[in-house]
Design a protein around this motif. Structure first.
Motif: not given
Length: 279
Positions: A84-85, A259-261, A91-93, A253-256
């Protein structure tokens, strides 16, 4: 006159014996109960001593099983967080460098050309067996050559962008009528810059001439005629939704990731076996 009365009570052993014997049931019950308690304690202690090793082994095996599942969950969460990271960084790029994503939907420059490709194929009247029509193969060959990674990299380098972002701007389509090829190859380029749109289209047309000889020798003889060419600005409302979807993807992606963290942080390591089952 003083009177001193001294009261002395004599203990009658006979009466005492009768009193004790009268309560023999209580004494006997107490003795039996005490014997049962002591015997039961001894029996339980002996049983636990005999089964202590087996019980401890079972407890240890259960602990190791839970520990294995815990470690697997840790590894899975860490892999998912790593993936995800990376996706978030990509995606940011993309949102920063993509020409299409940063283009105004209300001011899109489009350069477009239509090419008519004719082969030697002709329908033979009154003939049962006809010559093979390879027109569709020729059109597909141009489409594949113009969209190949090697050729796209050259055009992208001249345009000052990456292949990933160039592919979003270019579309090369084979014309069809009633699911049949109609000999038209359409090349279209969209860009935020009028000059860049025209330059990229010119590079693609140069590629058509570059691949012409190779396709003629490998497939068959054919001619290419430019039917139309246009260059102008337009409004593309579908681009609004595309850009919105890309922005929402980053949010998802940030929400996921969060959640995983949280899932990783809430994992609890099982307690090791420190005492025997008899304890």
């Amino acid at each position: 006159m003083d009177y001193n009365n001294t009261y002395e009570q004599e203990i009658d052993l006979k009466e005492l014996m009768f009193a004790v014997l009268h309560k023999w049931r209580i004494i006997l019950a107490f003795a039996v109960g005490l014997a049962l308690v002591l015997g039961g304690y001894k029996a339980v202690t002996s049983y636990m001593e005999q089964n202590d090793e087996e019980t401890a082994q079972e407890a240890q095996e259960e602990y190791e099983k839970e520990l294995l599942e815990y470690n697997k969950s840790i590894e899975r969460c860490e892999r998912e967080i790593e993936n995800l990271t990376k996706d978030i960084a990509n995606q940011e790029e993309y949102l920063e460098k993509s020409i299409l994503t940063n283009m105004s939907p209300y001011d899109v420059w489009e350069a477009k050309v239509e090419l008519f490709i004719k082969t030697d194929y002709e329908i033979m009247p009154d003939m049962v067996y006809q010559n093979l029509d390879f027109t569709g193969t020729v059109l597909q060959s141009y489409q594949s050559a113009l969209t190949s990674t090697e050729f796209m990299e050259k055009v992208a380098s001249k345009a000052g962008t990456d292949t990933r972002y160039l592919r979003e701007l270019v579309s090369i389509n084979i014309g069809r009528v009633d699911n049949k090829v109609n000999n038209i190859l359409t090349i279209q380029v969209r860009h935020e810059s009028e000059e860049k749109a025209k330059a990229i289209l010119d590079d693609l047309l140069a590629g058509v001439n570059q691949f012409k000889g190779q396709i003629r020798s490998s497939i068959g003889n054919h001619t290419i005629t430019e039917v139309s060419r246009s260059l102008g600005a337009l409004v593309d409302l579908s681009l609004v939704d595309q850009q919105k979807n890309q922005t929402e993807r980053l949010i998802q992606l940030n929400d996921s990731l969060q959640e995983k963290q949280t899932e990783l942080d809430e994992l609890e390591e099982p307690e090791p076996v420190v005492t025997a089952a008899s304890a």
